[in-house]
Motif scaffolding. Structure first.
Motif, short mmCIF file in Angstrom:
data_model
loop_
_atom_site.label_atom_id
_atom_site.label_comp_id
_atom_site.label_asym_id
_atom_site.label_seq_id
_atom_site.Cartn_x
_atom_site.Cartn_y
_atom_site.Cartn_z
N MET A 153 -56.85 0.04 -61.43
CA MET A 153 -56.03 0.78 -62.38
C MET A 153 -55.26 -0.14 -63.31
O MET A 153 -55.10 0.15 -64.50
CB MET A 153 -55.05 1.67 -61.62
CG MET A 153 -55.70 2.79 -60.82
SD MET A 153 -54.54 3.65 -59.75
CE MET A 153 -53.39 4.32 -60.96
N SER A 154 -54.79 -1.26 -62.79
CA SER A 154 -53.93 -2.15 -63.57
C SER A 154 -54.71 -3.22 -64.33
O SER A 154 -54.11 -3.96 -65.13
CB SER A 154 -52.93 -2.85 -62.64
OG SER A 154 -53.60 -3.74 -61.77
N ASN A 156 -56.17 -5.90 -66.49
CA ASN A 156 -55.74 -6.19 -67.87
C ASN A 156 -55.99 -7.65 -68.22
O ASN A 156 -55.19 -8.30 -68.86
CB ASN A 156 -54.24 -5.85 -68.00
CG ASN A 156 -53.72 -6.00 -69.42
OD1 ASN A 156 -54.44 -5.77 -70.40
ND2 ASN A 156 -52.46 -6.40 -69.54
N CYS A 233 -49.36 -4.85 -66.74
CA CYS A 233 -50.04 -3.77 -67.45
C CYS A 233 -49.69 -3.81 -68.94
O CYS A 233 -48.53 -4.03 -69.30
CB CYS A 233 -49.64 -2.41 -66.86
SG CYS A 233 -50.06 -2.23 -65.11
N GLU A 237 -46.10 2.48 -69.40
CA GLU A 237 -46.35 3.72 -68.67
C GLU A 237 -47.31 3.50 -67.51
O GLU A 237 -47.21 4.15 -66.46
CB GLU A 237 -46.88 4.81 -69.61
CG GLU A 237 -48.27 4.56 -70.20
CD GLU A 237 -48.30 3.60 -71.38
OE1 GLU A 237 -49.40 3.34 -71.89
OE2 GLU A 237 -47.21 3.11 -71.77
N THR A 238 -48.25 2.55 -67.66
CA THR A 238 -49.16 2.24 -66.56
C THR A 238 -48.41 1.53 -65.44
O THR A 238 -48.66 1.78 -64.25
CB THR A 238 -50.34 1.38 -67.05
OG1 THR A 238 -50.96 2.02 -68.15
CG2 THR A 238 -51.36 1.20 -65.93
N LEU A 241 -46.68 4.14 -63.51
CA LEU A 241 -47.64 4.87 -62.67
C LEU A 241 -47.97 4.07 -61.41
O LEU A 241 -47.99 4.63 -60.30
CB LEU A 241 -48.91 5.17 -63.46
CG LEU A 241 -50.05 5.82 -62.68
CD1 LEU A 241 -49.65 7.19 -62.15
CD2 LEU A 241 -51.30 5.94 -63.57
N ILE A 242 -48.22 2.78 -61.57
CA ILE A 242 -48.51 1.94 -60.41
C ILE A 242 -47.32 1.95 -59.45
O ILE A 242 -47.49 2.11 -58.22
CB ILE A 242 -48.82 0.50 -60.85
CG1 ILE A 242 -50.10 0.45 -61.70
CG2 ILE A 242 -48.93 -0.43 -59.65
CD1 ILE A 242 -51.36 0.80 -60.97
N GLY A 325 -50.05 10.84 -65.55
CA GLY A 325 -50.34 9.43 -65.77
C GLY A 325 -51.77 9.07 -65.41
O GLY A 325 -52.42 8.30 -66.12
N GLU A 328 -54.10 10.39 -68.13
CA GLU A 328 -54.05 9.55 -69.32
C GLU A 328 -54.80 8.23 -69.09
O GLU A 328 -55.51 7.74 -69.98
CB GLU A 328 -52.60 9.26 -69.70
CG GLU A 328 -51.88 10.45 -70.32
CD GLU A 328 -52.48 10.85 -71.65
OE1 GLU A 328 -52.61 9.98 -72.53
OE2 GLU A 328 -52.85 12.03 -71.80
N LEU A 329 -54.64 7.68 -67.91
CA LEU A 329 -55.31 6.41 -67.61
C LEU A 329 -56.82 6.58 -67.64
O LEU A 329 -57.55 5.73 -68.19
CB LEU A 329 -54.86 5.90 -66.24
CG LEU A 329 -55.40 4.53 -65.82
CD1 LEU A 329 -54.89 3.43 -66.75
CD2 LEU A 329 -55.01 4.23 -64.37
N ASN A 334 -57.67 1.40 -68.82
CA ASN A 334 -56.66 0.41 -68.48
C ASN A 334 -56.56 -0.64 -69.59
O ASN A 334 -57.21 -0.54 -70.63
CB ASN A 334 -56.98 -0.23 -67.12
CG ASN A 334 -58.41 -0.77 -67.07
OD1 ASN A 334 -59.00 -1.10 -68.10
ND2 ASN A 334 -58.96 -0.87 -65.87
#
Length: 362
Positions: A153-154, A156, A233, A237-238, A241-242, A325, A328-329, A334
């Motif tokens: 999810m994260s 990057n 991230c 907002e990510t 969420l994490i 969240g 959106e992700l 990501n």
């Protein structure tokens, strides 16, 4: 309700060229001029990095506001000396890291050699309060299979030294070069956890307890469980969420422990495969399901994470926030997907960095 704190590492760059700049000491000096007692910003291993830590928060909206505020403040201090900050987990552009002046960092460089100089990477660490070491170890034992999902999810960090790595989180591949990094087997009791840490330090291979770089560990400084798998991230907002999901995972694991449910016995070898899959593909292909350890579409695995933590999310008032969240992700992707999208649009890694500076600083 458990409190949550977030530590983020940011990349210092020239706002026009995107080149990393070893100006952390100057940025910290500017921050100290504004607030002589400030404890928000700290130096890291290299001069091209700046770290900040939020206060413990129980409300996720307030945590999000503080992350945004800290990013903006970091950008303001950096701007006063002619640089900017970017929430990028690796530098897309070539860089020669500059070691910060620090006896500990010098020891790392001398002890580990070239792998140390590859560690110009920026992560996001989430601290969640626990009542005791006994509860903390029970939590660590039960959230292990879910950590690769947070990695995906994260993710990057698709670019490294001017090249496309083909990974979503190349930072994690670099980070795992430390001999003490990665997933762990279940510990069972606080005594076994602390014995393992003591044994590792006594080998002389690691410097001290702070160098025990488990994917999740008991904090040596705070009464918290510290989850360390996430890339910094691109979007605040990510990060929120994490953090929201980490708290829910801690709550869920603690509830399972209190109910007498045993920790999953998933072996480290399988957890390493799950982590590699998450780092390689992020959310673009299958992940390994945390329960079955078999391939499953990423979207379905994320749904399973929401289901697994559903009671805790509801109890914390976070269920709607987490669902939005996650939606959106999955829709926008990501940070790795967004960086690749920016490169496709602009054709320039420099433009990728400068756009990420703008998004980080708000």
């Amino acid at each position: 309700m458990r409190t949550v704190g977030v530590e983020e590492e940011l990349l210092l760059v020239d706002p026009d060229s995107g080149d990393p700049k070893a100006l952390a000491a100057a940025v910290l000096a500017r921050a100290a001029q504004d607030d002589p007692g400030q404890q928000v910003f700290e130096k890291e291993l290299f001069g091209q990095m700046l770290e900040f830590a939020t206060h413990p928060q129980s409300d996720m909206a307030q945590l999000g506001d503080e992350i945004v505020r800290c990013r903006k403040e970091a950008g303001r201090h950096a701007g006063e000396i002619g640089c900017g900050v970017a929430a990028l987990a690796t530098s897309p552009l070539p860089v020669s890291p500059s070691l910060s002046v620090n006896g500990r960092y010098q020891w790392l460089a001398e002890r580990y050699g070239i792998p140390t100089w590859d560690q110009l990477t920026c992560g996001c660490h989430v601290h969640v309060s626990v009542a005791s070491d006994e509860e903390g170890v029970a939590v660590l034992d039960r959230l292990r299979p879910w950590l690769p999902v947070l990695r995906a999810m994260s993710a990057n960090s698709p670019f490294w030294q001017g090249r496309n790595t083909d990974y979503a989180s190349y930072r994690s591949r670099v980070w795992n070069r430390w001999p003490s990094a990665g997933p762990t087997e279940p510990f069972g009791t606080p005594e076994r956890y602390h014995r393992r840490v003591t044994d590792m330090v006594d080998t002389g291979v690691v410097l001290d307890e702070g160098m025990v770089y488990f994917d999740a560990r008991l904090s040596a400084r705070y009464p918290t469980v510290e989850v360390r798998v996430a890339d910094v991230c691109l979007g605040a907002e990510t990060a929120v969420l994490i953090a929201t999901l980490v708290r829910a995972l801690v709550d869920t694991a603690a509830a399972e422990w209190r109910a007498g449910r045993p920790a999953p016995g998933t072996g480290v070898s399988l957890l390493r495969l799950a982590d590699w899959q998450a780092a390689r593909f992020g959310l673009e292909e299958n992940l390994l399901d945390p329960v079955t350890l078999r391939p499953r579409p990423a979207a379905r695995v994320l749904e399973s994470l929401l289901e697994h933590t559903g009671d805790a999310l509801k109890a914390n008032g976070d269920a709607d926030r987490a669902a939005r969240g996650m939606e959106e992700l999955l829709r926008h992707g990501n940070g790795a997907r967004e960086q690749r999208r920016l490169l496709e649009r602009t054709g320039s890694l420099r433009d990728v960095v400068t756009e990420c500076v703008r998004r980080t600083q708000g």
